[in-house]
Enzyme design. Structure first.
Site, PDB file in Angstrom:
ATOM      1  N   HIS A 183       3.157  -8.768  -3.344  1.00  0.00           N
ATOM      2  CA  HIS A 183       2.315  -7.929  -3.478  1.00  0.00           C
ATOM      3  C   HIS A 183       0.798  -8.504  -3.193  1.00  0.00           C
ATOM      4  CE1 HIS A 183      -0.140  -4.348  -5.534  1.00  0.00           C
ATOM      5  NE2 HIS A 183      -0.438  -4.282  -4.264  1.00  0.00           N
ATOM      6  N   HIS A 279      -0.263  -0.568   2.450  1.00  0.00           N
ATOM      7  CA  HIS A 279      -0.439   0.749   1.737  1.00  0.00           C
ATOM      8  C   HIS A 279      -1.864   1.055   1.348  1.00  0.00           C
ATOM      9  CE1 HIS A 279       1.084  -1.758  -2.178  1.00  0.00           C
ATOM     10  NE2 HIS A 279      -0.341  -1.895  -1.987  1.00  0.00           N
ATOM     11  N   PRO A 311       7.144  -1.155  -5.385  1.00  0.00           N
ATOM     12  CA  PRO A 311       7.271  -1.828  -6.262  1.00  0.00           C
ATOM     13  C   PRO A 311       7.035  -1.208  -7.680  1.00  0.00           C
ATOM     14  CG  PRO A 311       4.897  -2.178  -5.566  1.00  0.00           C
ATOM     15  CD  PRO A 311       5.654  -1.287  -4.722  1.00  0.00           C
ATOM     16  N   MET A 314       5.958  -5.418 -13.539  1.00  0.00           N
ATOM     17  CA  MET A 314       6.561  -6.796 -14.024  1.00  0.00           C
ATOM     18  C   MET A 314       7.649  -6.271 -15.176  1.00  0.00           C
ATOM     19  SD  MET A 314       3.839  -9.107 -15.537  1.00  0.00           S
ATOM     20  CE  MET A 314       2.903  -8.819 -17.009  1.00  0.00           C
ATOM     21  N   SER A 318      11.788  -2.110  -8.942  1.00  0.00           N
ATOM     22  CA  SER A 318      11.100  -1.776  -7.763  1.00  0.00           C
ATOM     23  C   SER A 318      12.397  -1.111  -6.905  1.00  0.00           C
ATOM     24  CB  SER A 318      10.566  -3.133  -7.070  1.00  0.00           C
ATOM     25  OG  SER A 318       9.526  -3.575  -7.815  1.00  0.00           O
ATOM     26  N   HIS A 335       3.201   4.031  -3.425  1.00  0.00           N
ATOM     27  CA  HIS A 335       3.120   2.823  -3.015  1.00  0.00           C
ATOM     28  C   HIS A 335       3.538   1.910  -4.245  1.00  0.00           C
ATOM     29  CE1 HIS A 335      -0.492   2.468  -5.733  1.00  0.00           C
ATOM     30  NE2 HIS A 335      -0.791   1.298  -5.219  1.00  0.00           N
TER      31      HIS A 335
END
Length: 410
Positions: A183, A279, A311, A314, A318, A335
């Site tokens: 990303h 996005h 996504p 963390m 995703s 997004h």
């Protein structure tokens, strides 16, 4: 999805949430501002990951007639995702030891050594076909002399991650295969372009006695004006640069993964089909029999059968998805998961220790230079990605569900 259409709206606002209670106050206010724009086509769309942004909400989609709005594209022009699957089972590499920890730890360590993170840059110029092309066509950009140094400067950032919510992740799909997801966006180039043209739009809108109030942060440029044409040129340059930036990082990451896995396991690593999608951008598209400038700020295009990547956060999940081509959303979807806490709010609510313990319990390898701000991007700071996906089941079909195995953050 529900529709807001009341005394505060000139155009309807279609929101892919259950009800208004799920919408933060500032985001709702920005949605009302958007709905007052005189050049809108049909309605405003807010995706289920929506939250307040600068001028326009993140997770917002509008179609505009003959104008373009820098702040409705955003400061990180071309920000998006790059993804590729592999033929390697995570269970076969998770416990393998190297001289630099486990195999996954070694991969994460090498990524951090080879790819600049946060504000880091390369010490020497990097190859960039996009910037080379811009140099050959420099006359297209010369009217905006203040921006010209960005082209040369960009060579030192091509293939670098940045900070904030940008990441490089190793992931495991539902069948146990290792995948890579990145990303990132256009680095400093995109922000400088947005700020420069938003300032120009504000000046022009004041001169024109525009109906769009300055405090909304939605100053616009007619696409047939000199300034509008110039913004589109620079926006497209930033989009192409962001696309190339992600691709270069994916190449390096794949090279690291292939070298280390083949060295320590003897398996041959094969990569599948790459998905590289924006996005944060605007594009000229045809919707409801009109050619309009669709602005997607924190939203991805998902035409019928089109593949995209959404996504989570963390340590969370995703998704790789296939578009359903829903016309009501101008063929768009969320997004990501969308923030439920601001960066400051997340830091106040969640300690570094809590986040680090959570990642360890999930077996996630974290690669980050400084850990003291890790709470900004923890999974607790974001909405539940599975709830977001459920709220947009009419927009996309999930193809792969992916869990974080290792992550590099700026």
């Amino acid at each position: 999805m529900f529709v807001l259409y009341n005394e505060n709206t000139k155009f309807p606002v279609k929101i892919w949430l259950k009800d208004e209670k799920q919408l933060e106050k500032n985001c709702l206010e920005q949605a009302y501002h958007l709905s007052q724009l005189p050049f809108l086509h049909k309605w405003v769309c807010l995706m289920p990951d929506t939250h307040a942004g600068k001028g326009m909400p993140i997770g917002g989609v509008i179609a505009a007639k003959d104008v373009i709005i820098p702040n409705a594209v955003g400061v990180d022009i071309g920000c998006g995702m790059d993804f590729v699957p592999t033929n390697i089972k995570v269970e076969n590499i998770r416990r393998i030891q190297t001289g630099n920890g486990t195999l996954i730890q070694a991969v994460i360590g090498n990524i951090m050594r080879m790819i600049p993170l946060n504000t880091e840059r390369y010490k020497v110029p990097q190859e960039s076909k996009v910037l080379d092309q811009a140099g050959r066509e420099i006359e297209k950009y010369e009217d905006d002399k203040e921006l010209l140094p960005l082209i040369e400067d960009g060579y030192f950032q091509t293939g670098s991650l940045g900070g904030g919510n940008h990441f490089i992740e190793l992931q495991e799909d539902q069948e146990g295969y290792l995948c890579i997801m990145i990303h990132s966006g256009s680095r400093h180039l995109g922000k400088a372009v947005c700020d420069y043209f938003h300032h120009k739009a504000r000046e022009l809108n004041r001169r024109w006695y525009s109906q769009v109030r300055d405090e909304y942060g939605l100053s616009f440029l007619p696409v047939e004006t000199k300034e509008g044409r110039q913004y589109i040129r620079w926006m497209n340059l930033a989009m192409d640069y962001a696309f190339e930036n992600r691709g270069r990082m994916l190449e390096k990451t794949c090279s690291i993964v292939k070298e280390l896995i083949e060295k320590h396991t003897g398996s041959v690593v094969v990569f599948g089909t790459e998905i590289n999608c924006h996005h944060n951008y605007a594009s000229l598209e045809n919707h409801y029999d009109a050619n309009v400038w669709v602005h997607r700020k924190g939203a991805v295009r998902v035409r019928q059968g089109e593949l995209a990547v959404i996504p989570g956060a963390m340590g969370s999940y995703s998704y790789m998805v296939e578009g359903k081509g829903n016309k009501e959303s101008f063929c768009s979807s969320s997004h990501g998961a969308g923030r439920s806490y601001s960066r400051t709010g997340a830091m106040e609510a969640f300690s570094t220790e809590k986040v680090m313990v959570d990642l360890k319990e999930q077996g996630v390898v974290l690669g980050k230079r400084k850990k003291n701000d890790v709470a900004e991007e923890c999974r607790f700071a974001y909405k539940d990605i599975d709830q977001v996906m459920a709220q947009q089941s009419d927009l996309v079909t999930p193809i792969r569900k992916l869990k974080t195995v290792g992550v590099v953050k700026g």
